[in-house]
Write a protein that holds these residues in place. Structure first.
Motif: not given
Length: 478
Positions: A91-94, A432-439, A441-447
């Motif tokens: 999922f993180s590779s998407f 510019v560092f674009a904000d984290v995407t939903t993909n 965020i989900i990966t990091l929050v689960i970990i």
């Protein structure tokens, strides 16, 4: 239902992913990896309620080889780690695009199949086959989809392949010798062998070479940093999060049970070598300017401490080592994903070219900081439970070993916080560092959720692992 169904799911998933085509490959791979994880949880429930999920069938008549799969609390913990991390890694590779993605994701699932088989195999030759099969996918993943020019990738991955293959050949010779003594490769028969001290020394040494290279333990670590750096982030996650655990698991499952006298005799030296890796990895990490290489040496330091826990031959040491294997798997995957998120935006892994990210995305900064604190074993994270338990067990053997081992926390805190400061704080990068995407965020929050939940409530993992560790200790101390 038996554990064979899980292996079939992963193998069918790899084949289905390949034939699904490049557009659907990532989604099909994710689907099969999630189904495999759900089925692993189902198997855990069956195991917990006393159901028989093992499998035994004669495979080859001569030499007599069985397709034997056996699950206890230790192997189930490793299977769950593998099947939980695989969908997260996919999922993180998407956020990345891979040429010939059907082959890429099929190799990821095939590697998961081989690693799962390694954790479940109860026949020495079957175990060896799964062990070697896991090497083939990662070779191609690094060689074809890795970073840098083709020559540098080839040089790094060929060295890794030769090192690990050479070590594994020593293990194969050991199994061949054991077969001559018992006419069997079955786990139980090998454990019941009465080997003399000389035989145990050579068998133990042969296994040690295979495991020390795979983990790696110094001085067998020279392949690691380059391969971690050259591999695509998915490959680095698979190597650091799961594959190196094959070696640590095998110390407990095979090495110390087949040659317990050698393990007891050489315990101080084995712990000393393992702890040397803690110091070496930490010091070299301090000097790194590449973010992935810094994390690679950080991993080297942490697995050195885990290996030391495995060689204590105590309940706390072995249990703590397993806790830390699981915790390290999640936190190192999270940290390498952090490095990948930064690379997607800045297109660099050089720490000196980063900076100022926190001011642009506080959300990402907070998640990064939690993973850094988990990596340095802050109380309240699952890493703390693993490292504290291992250090406590080492202190019961020699207090100075514990002092040396404890440097992983002190030095780790220094280089990880320094890295965080250089990467996230300071002057804002021109890009510019674009904000984290939903993909993302989900990966990091689960970990992060996993590390915090089991950091506060580790009883389910403890209840799963400790009975199996107790049985192993009863065997080696009888």
């Amino acid at each position: 239902m038996t554990v064979t169904t899980l292996l079939i799911l992963l193998l069918v998933g790899a084949i289905a992913t390949y034939f699904s085509g490049d557009k659907l490959a990532s989604k099909v791979a994710l689907l099969f990896s999630i189904v495999s994880f759900v089925f692993s949880v189902y198997l855990l429930n069956m195991f917990s309620t006393g159901g028989n999920i093992n499998y035994l069938s004669e495979w080859i008549s001569y030499p007599k080889v069985y397709f034997a799969l056996q699950a206890d609390g230790l192997s189930m913990a490793m299977v769950l780690l593998t099947t939980a991390l695989t969908p997260l890694i996919i999922f993180s590779s998407f956020g990345n695009k891979f040429s010939n993605s059907k082959s890429f994701y099929a190799l990821v699932l095939f590697m998961t199949f081989a690693m799962t088989g390694t954790f479940l195999a109860a026949d020495g030759l079957l175990y060896y086959i799964f062990w070697e099969l896991a090497l083939i996918p990662i070779y191609f993943i690094v060689l074809i989809w890795g970073n840098g020019n083709a020559n540098s990738r080839k040089k790094a991955v060929v060295k890794f392949f030769i090192y690990t293959l050479a070590g594994s050949l020593f293990m194969l010779v050991a199994f061949a010798y054991l077969y001559q003594k018992t006419n069997s490769f079955l786990l139980g028969n090998l454990f019941n062998l009465k080997l003399n001290s000389t035989e145990q020394f050579w068998i133990f040494s042969a296994f040690f070479l295979a495991y020390a290279i795979k983990i790696p333990i110094i001085p067998f670590h020279t392949w690691q940093a380059k391969v971690y750096q050259k591999a695509p982030t998915v490959g680095t996650m698979l190597l650091s999060g799961i594959m190196l655990k094959m070696g640590l698991y095998s110390i407990i499952r095979w090495q110390i049970q087949i040659a317990p006298l050698a393990a007891k005799t050489y315990m101080p030296y084995l712990i000393g070598i393992s702890l040397a890796g803690v110091i070496y990895g930490s010091i070299v990490a301090l000097r790194q300017k590449d973010l992935k290489k810094l994390l690679a040496y950080s991993s080297l330091a942490h697995v050195g401490l885990i290996a030391a826990g495995c060689y204590t031959l105590t309940l706390d040491g072995l249990s703590g080592a397993v806790y830390q294997m699981i915790a390290h798997g999640f936190v190192i995957v999270g940290l390498f994903f952090i490095a990948e998120i930064i690379y997607r935006r800045f297109e660099t892994r050089k720490i000196i070219e980063m900076g100022g990210i926190r001011s642009q995305t506080p959300k990402f900064s907070s998640m990064f900081m939690i993973l850094v604190l988990a990596s340095v074993a802050l109380p309240g994270t699952f890493n703390f439970i693993g490292e504290f338990t291992v250090l406590y067990s080492i202190s019961q053997i020699n207090i100075w070993f514990a002092v040396i081992g404890g440097t992983t926390i002190i030095l780790g805190a220094y280089y990880m916080l320094k890295m965080f400061q250089n990467v996230m704080l300071g002057e804002t990068n021109v890009k510019v560092f674009a904000d984290v995407t939903t993909n993302e965020i989900i990966t990091l929050v689960i970990i992060i959720g996993f590390l915090l939940f089991f950091g506060l409530y580790s009883k389910p993992i403890s209840d799963l692992v400790k009975p199996a560790i107790n049985d192993i200790l009863i065997h080696i101390n009888r």
